[in-house]
Design an enzyme around this catalytic site. Sequence first.
Site, mmCIF file in Angstrom:
data_model
loop_
_atom_site.group_PDB
_atom_site.id
_atom_site.type_symbol
_atom_site.label_atom_id
_atom_site.label_comp_id
_atom_site.label_asym_id
_atom_site.label_seq_id
_atom_site.Cartn_x
_atom_site.Cartn_y
_atom_site.Cartn_z
ATOM 1 N N THR A 25 2.309 93.843 48.066
ATOM 2 C CA THR A 25 3.547 94.016 48.814
ATOM 3 C C THR A 25 4.579 93.010 48.306
ATOM 4 O O THR A 25 4.215 91.963 47.760
ATOM 5 C CB THR A 25 3.311 93.850 50.323
ATOM 6 O OG1 THR A 25 2.751 92.564 50.566
ATOM 7 C CG2 THR A 25 2.375 94.940 50.849
ATOM 8 N N GLY B 61 6.864 90.641 49.450
ATOM 9 C CA GLY B 61 6.878 89.230 49.833
ATOM 10 C C GLY B 61 5.622 88.495 49.407
ATOM 11 O O GLY B 61 5.669 87.339 48.994
ATOM 12 N N CYS B 62 4.509 89.191 49.478
ATOM 13 C CA CYS B 62 3.230 88.583 49.118
ATOM 14 C C CYS B 62 3.136 88.376 47.609
ATOM 15 O O CYS B 62 2.645 87.348 47.141
ATOM 16 C CB CYS B 62 2.090 89.472 49.613
ATOM 17 S SG CYS B 62 2.172 89.826 51.378
ATOM 18 N N SER B 63 3.607 89.358 46.856
ATOM 19 C CA SER B 63 3.497 89.308 45.393
ATOM 20 C C SER B 63 4.582 88.476 44.726
ATOM 21 O O SER B 63 4.365 87.905 43.663
ATOM 22 C CB SER B 63 3.546 90.726 44.820
ATOM 23 O OG SER B 63 2.398 91.438 45.206
ATOM 24 N N LEU C 151 1.898 84.446 47.109
ATOM 25 C CA LEU C 151 0.863 84.239 46.091
ATOM 26 C C LEU C 151 1.351 83.356 44.944
ATOM 27 O O LEU C 151 0.666 82.388 44.592
ATOM 28 C CB LEU C 151 0.332 85.577 45.583
ATOM 29 C CG LEU C 151 -0.659 85.501 44.413
ATOM 30 C CD1 LEU C 151 -1.885 84.664 44.750
ATOM 31 C CD2 LEU C 151 -1.066 86.915 43.991
#
Length: 175
Positions: free
Chosen positions: A65, A67-69, A73
């Site tokens: 996703t 924001g996560c990528s 992370l």
Amino acid sequence: VSRQSTSTSLNMSAGEVAEVKVGDKIPSINLSEGQADYGSPSSVDLAELIKGKKVAIFAVPGAYTPGCSKSHLPSFITAQDELKAKGVELTICIATNDAFVMEAWGRTSGGADAGIMFLSDGNAELSRAFGLSIEGGILVRSKRYSLIAEDGVVTQYFSSAEESSNTWAPAVLAK
């Protein structure tokens, strides 16, 4: 005709489980670790894995996703040396995606090469135990958080309740 609303808020955890906090013990819950070349995932008891170690654990609502990528992370990938300098022996990324997706995300993002372990909380058992599940829709998600645990006990906790960036590695390193 009177109709009652039956919608469920996507921001609430199921049941009355209190949100994880400093001093809480990490539960003995089996998570899954994906294997290269689509091998059968292995079961990992989180409490056993972190026993006797200082670890950083961060969870994201979903692998791949935006924001996560793009933010969460990568902040932990680039902070590995600094985290190790602060005594962190292992960094673990958790999401409710299946083990195959988590393995692929770790491999393609560079996170696995940086030494981050990617674990699937596919049944959301850990997310629910921490009071951080997002219930609703087809897939139960985890709220975004980070924590430091020493010998299985939470020593620092970072919530995304106010800002997502409060859970990124720079916030963890600032403490």
